[in-house]
Design a protein around this motif. Structure first.
Motif, PDB file in Angstrom:
ATOM      1  N   ASP A 171       0.841  -1.179   0.000  1.00  0.00           N
ATOM      2  CA  ASP A 171       0.000   0.000   0.000  1.00  0.00           C
ATOM      3  C   ASP A 171       0.888   1.245   0.000  1.00  0.00           C
ATOM      4  OD1 ASP A 171      -1.758   2.192   1.022  1.00  0.00           O
ATOM      5  OD2 ASP A 171      -3.199   0.562   1.307  1.00  0.00           O
ATOM      6  N   VAL A 172       0.561   2.204  -0.857  1.00  0.00           N
ATOM      7  CA  VAL A 172       1.328   3.448  -0.932  1.00  0.00           C
ATOM      8  C   VAL A 172       1.408   4.132   0.429  1.00  0.00           C
ATOM      9  CG1 VAL A 172       1.183   5.819  -1.805  1.00  0.00           C
ATOM     10  CG2 VAL A 172       1.051   3.906  -3.394  1.00  0.00           C
ATOM     11  N   ARG A 173       0.369   3.987   1.243  1.00  0.00           N
ATOM     12  CA  ARG A 173       0.383   4.616   2.565  1.00  0.00           C
ATOM     13  C   ARG A 173       1.510   4.057   3.429  1.00  0.00           C
ATOM     14  NH1 ARG A 173      -5.860   3.627   3.879  1.00  0.00           N
ATOM     15  NH2 ARG A 173      -5.248   1.659   2.858  1.00  0.00           N
ATOM     16  N   ASP A 174       1.836   2.775   3.258  1.00  0.00           N
ATOM     17  CA  ASP A 174       2.953   2.200   4.005  1.00  0.00           C
ATOM     18  C   ASP A 174       4.290   2.728   3.483  1.00  0.00           C
ATOM     19  OD1 ASP A 174       1.539   0.583   5.855  1.00  0.00           O
ATOM     20  OD2 ASP A 174       1.172  -0.897   4.297  1.00  0.00           O
ATOM     21  N   VAL A 175       4.382   2.894   2.169  1.00  0.00           N
ATOM     22  CA  VAL A 175       5.596   3.489   1.602  1.00  0.00           C
ATOM     23  C   VAL A 175       5.787   4.893   2.163  1.00  0.00           C
ATOM     24  CG1 VAL A 175       6.755   4.221  -0.520  1.00  0.00           C
ATOM     25  CG2 VAL A 175       5.357   2.127  -0.516  1.00  0.00           C
ATOM     26  N   ARG A 181       9.055   8.164   8.380  1.00  0.00           N
ATOM     27  CA  ARG A 181       9.874   7.712   9.503  1.00  0.00           C
ATOM     28  C   ARG A 181      11.339   8.054   9.268  1.00  0.00           C
ATOM     29  NH1 ARG A 181       8.433   7.774  13.544  1.00  0.00           N
ATOM     30  NH2 ARG A 181      10.204   9.165  13.716  1.00  0.00           N
ATOM     31  N   VAL A 182      11.822   7.796   8.050  1.00  0.00           N
ATOM     32  CA  VAL A 182      13.219   8.083   7.733  1.00  0.00           C
ATOM     33  C   VAL A 182      13.484   9.592   7.807  1.00  0.00           C
ATOM     34  CG1 VAL A 182      14.964   8.003   5.912  1.00  0.00           C
ATOM     35  CG2 VAL A 182      13.516   6.004   6.337  1.00  0.00           C
ATOM     36  N   LEU A 183      12.603  10.375   7.203  1.00  0.00           N
ATOM     37  CA  LEU A 183      12.810  11.820   7.144  1.00  0.00           C
ATOM     38  C   LEU A 183      12.710  12.481   8.517  1.00  0.00           C
ATOM     39  CD1 LEU A 183      10.810  12.510   3.889  1.00  0.00           C
ATOM     40  CD2 LEU A 183      13.211  13.137   4.236  1.00  0.00           C
ATOM     41  N   LEU A 184      11.934  11.908   9.404  1.00  0.00           N
ATOM     42  CA  LEU A 184      11.762  12.507  10.720  1.00  0.00           C
ATOM     43  C   LEU A 184      12.783  12.014  11.737  1.00  0.00           C
ATOM     44  CD1 LEU A 184       7.866  12.491  10.930  1.00  0.00           C
ATOM     45  CD2 LEU A 184       9.361  14.438  10.450  1.00  0.00           C
ATOM     46  N   ASP A 185      13.472  10.908  11.423  1.00  0.00           N
ATOM     47  CA  ASP A 185      14.531  10.422  12.299  1.00  0.00           C
ATOM     48  C   ASP A 185      15.794  11.270  12.115  1.00  0.00           C
ATOM     49  OD1 ASP A 185      13.074   8.440  13.510  1.00  0.00           O
ATOM     50  OD2 ASP A 185      13.883   6.796  12.304  1.00  0.00           O
ATOM     51  N   ASP A 186      16.729  11.087  13.026  1.00  0.00           N
ATOM     52  CA  ASP A 186      18.018  11.755  12.916  1.00  0.00           C
ATOM     53  C   ASP A 186      18.662  11.428  11.566  1.00  0.00           C
ATOM     54  OD1 ASP A 186      21.172  11.440  13.340  1.00  0.00           O
ATOM     55  OD2 ASP A 186      20.414  13.037  14.630  1.00  0.00           O
ATOM     56  N   PRO A 187      19.254  12.411  10.901  1.00  0.00           N
ATOM     57  CA  PRO A 187      19.832  12.163   9.573  1.00  0.00           C
ATOM     58  C   PRO A 187      20.840  11.037   9.508  1.00  0.00           C
ATOM     59  CG  PRO A 187      19.708  14.515   9.989  1.00  0.00           C
ATOM     60  CD  PRO A 187      19.335  13.843  11.275  1.00  0.00           C
ATOM     61  N   LEU A 197      10.864  -2.377   0.153  1.00  0.00           N
ATOM     62  CA  LEU A 197       9.594  -2.349   0.868  1.00  0.00           C
ATOM     63  C   LEU A 197       8.570  -3.237   0.171  1.00  0.00           C
ATOM     64  CD1 LEU A 197       9.357   1.517   1.409  1.00  0.00           C
ATOM     65  CD2 LEU A 197      10.486  -0.170   2.881  1.00  0.00           C
ATOM     66  N   THR A 198       7.964  -4.139   0.926  1.00  0.00           N
ATOM     67  CA  THR A 198       6.930  -5.014   0.380  1.00  0.00           C
ATOM     68  C   THR A 198       5.740  -5.056   1.327  1.00  0.00           C
ATOM     69  OG1 THR A 198       7.521  -7.116   1.467  1.00  0.00           O
ATOM     70  CG2 THR A 198       8.802  -6.489  -0.489  1.00  0.00           C
ATOM     71  N   GLY A 199       4.668  -5.638   0.837  1.00  0.00           N
ATOM     72  CA  GLY A 199       3.526  -5.949   1.684  1.00  0.00           C
ATOM     73  C   GLY A 199       3.784  -7.244   2.441  1.00  0.00           C
ATOM     74  N   PRO A 200       2.742  -7.780   3.109  1.00  0.00           N
ATOM     75  CA  PRO A 200       2.947  -8.955   3.949  1.00  0.00           C
ATOM     76  C   PRO A 200       3.114 -10.260   3.192  1.00  0.00           C
ATOM     77  CG  PRO A 200       0.653  -8.275   4.003  1.00  0.00           C
ATOM     78  CD  PRO A 200       1.396  -7.206   3.248  1.00  0.00           C
ATOM     79  N   LEU A 269      10.707  -0.737  10.254  1.00  0.00           N
ATOM     80  CA  LEU A 269      10.719   0.721  10.294  1.00  0.00           C
ATOM     81  C   LEU A 269       9.554   1.299  11.096  1.00  0.00           C
ATOM     82  CD1 LEU A 269      11.684   1.547   6.599  1.00  0.00           C
ATOM     83  CD2 LEU A 269      13.055   2.084   8.621  1.00  0.00           C
ATOM     84  N   LEU A 270       8.384   0.664  10.976  1.00  0.00           N
ATOM     85  CA  LEU A 270       7.171   1.244  11.557  1.00  0.00           C
ATOM     86  C   LEU A 270       6.749   0.604  12.869  1.00  0.00           C
ATOM     87  CD1 LEU A 270       4.987   1.663   8.340  1.00  0.00           C
ATOM     88  CD2 LEU A 270       6.601   3.286   9.351  1.00  0.00           C
ATOM     89  N   GLY A 271       7.258  -0.595  13.159  1.00  0.00           N
ATOM     90  CA  GLY A 271       6.880  -1.263  14.394  1.00  0.00           C
ATOM     91  C   GLY A 271       5.557  -1.995  14.312  1.00  0.00           C
ATOM     92  N   HIS A 272       5.012  -2.112  13.104  1.00  0.00           N
ATOM     93  CA  HIS A 272       3.790  -2.897  12.905  1.00  0.00           C
ATOM     94  C   HIS A 272       3.787  -3.421  11.471  1.00  0.00           C
ATOM     95  CE1 HIS A 272       2.016   0.344  10.476  1.00  0.00           C
ATOM     96  NE2 HIS A 272       2.406   1.185  11.428  1.00  0.00           N
ATOM     97  N   PRO A 273       3.026  -4.484  11.194  1.00  0.00           N
ATOM     98  CA  PRO A 273       3.042  -5.072   9.856  1.00  0.00           C
ATOM     99  C   PRO A 273       2.475  -4.123   8.811  1.00  0.00           C
ATOM    100  CG  PRO A 273       2.009  -6.556  11.451  1.00  0.00           C
ATOM    101  CD  PRO A 273       2.151  -5.227  12.121  1.00  0.00           C
ATOM    102  N   PRO A 274       2.849  -4.314   7.548  1.00  0.00           N
ATOM    103  CA  PRO A 274       2.255  -3.513   6.481  1.00  0.00           C
ATOM    104  C   PRO A 274       0.800  -3.896   6.258  1.00  0.00           C
ATOM    105  CG  PRO A 274       3.650  -5.226   5.550  1.00  0.00           C
ATOM    106  CD  PRO A 274       3.857  -5.274   7.036  1.00  0.00           C
TER     107      PRO A 274
END
Length: 302
Positions: A171-175, A181-187, A197-200, A269-274
């Motif tokens: 799902d594009v929302r997971d992408v 997550r990457v952009l908001l984490d420390d560089p 990135l894949t689905g389940p 990356l997200l701490g939950h499944p796609p």
């Protein structure tokens, strides 16, 4: 202290979802658009809008001034490496610290698709840019199914030239949430990383049709077609020949099993499944539902 993130490809599906995913974050969002007529929705998402064109390097410097991080999404086409080059050069000149780039699954110099080979060139340029970088390589977007919504709603069928392929769909929302997550984490947290990135799980399009049928409460059937038939449909809808050729290459690759695999990167990356296909279908059921006055004519799918 908040910093500025520049979003390229800002009116596209992924970048719009990314800006939604970053709502409420303590950052300054800046959107780069070719056409200012679509800017109202971006401002509603909290973005400052700059007009510029990745085809024209001279139009880019104002948008890059004061930017710390760039989300780099280039349009599919033969000029993609030039677009990437113009963005990377503008970023370097402006002192941008980090690039997070949307690439494509399997990007490599020997990829079976022209898109994958062009993405490989741009990935390498970003890796050698001297800036911090992270590359995201998603598999087949579930949102691609929305291209078939017209046919599903009108006839209860959809046709693709992928034979009986099993493809992992994301799902594009997971992408977008992974990119956020990457952009908001420390560089430094994701520097030098390439994330596939894949689905389940992988699915056939017969299984997708079953899921659509369950959500809609009526029968939906997948009808595999040959390359020539799909080409005729796409060209008839005004899709550029270069894009049609690219899509045909992807279809052949997927039919050979190229997209039948899964990673656990999204969960990491997200701490939950796609999201699963059932989640996508439930959330987008209205798009596949017949509308008043629709009497079996084929939808455009575009």
């Amino acid at each position: 202290m908040s910093h500025t993130i520049l979003i390229t490809g800002a009116t596209g599906t992924v970048s719009t979802a990314l800006m939604n995913a970053m709502r409420g974050a303590e950052v300054n969002l800046r959107a780069l658009v070719r056409d200012p007529s679509g800017a109202a929705g971006l401002r509603e998402l909290g973005a400052e809008v700059f007009v510029g064109n990745l085809d024209d390097a001279r139009s880019l410097p104002p948008a890059f001034e004061g930017v710390r991080d760039m989300w780099l999404l280039t349009p599919n086409g033969p000029r993609a490496p030039e677009n990437n080059m113009n963005a990377v050069w503008a970023a370097r000149q402006a002192g941008v610290e980090r690039i997070v780039r949307l690439s494509a699954v399997g990007a490599a110099h020997d990829a079976p698709t022209r898109s994958g080979r062009l993405h490989a060139l741009s990935d390498r340029e970003v890796e050698r840019s001297g800036m911090r970088w992270t590359i995201l390589r998603p598999l087949w977007f579930m949102q691609n199914l929305l291209n078939e919504a017209g046919d599903v709603s009108a006839t209860g069928t959809f046709s693709l030239n992928t034979a009986s392929a099993r493809i992992n769909m994301i799902d594009v929302r997971d992408v977008a949430e992974c990119a956020a997550r990457v952009l908001l984490d420390d560089p430094d947290s994701h520097h030098g990383r390439t994330y596939t990135l894949t689905g389940p799980r992988s699915l056939t399009f017969d299984e997708v049709a079953d899921r659509l049928g369950l959500a809609l409460g009526r029968s939906v059937t997948y009808l595999p077609v040959g390359d020539d038939a799909k080409r005729k449909i796409l060209l008839g809808h005004g899709v550029a020949e270069w894009i049609v050729d690219m899509l045909e290459e992807y279809a052949r690759a997927y039919a050979s099993g190229w997209g039948d695999f899964a990673t656990d990167t999204v969960a990491g990356l997200l701490g939950h499944p796609p999201r699963d296909i059932a989640d996508f279908v439930r959330d987008h059921a209205a798009a596949f539902t017949p509308r008043a006055g629709q009497h079996g004519s084929r939808g455009t799918g575009r």
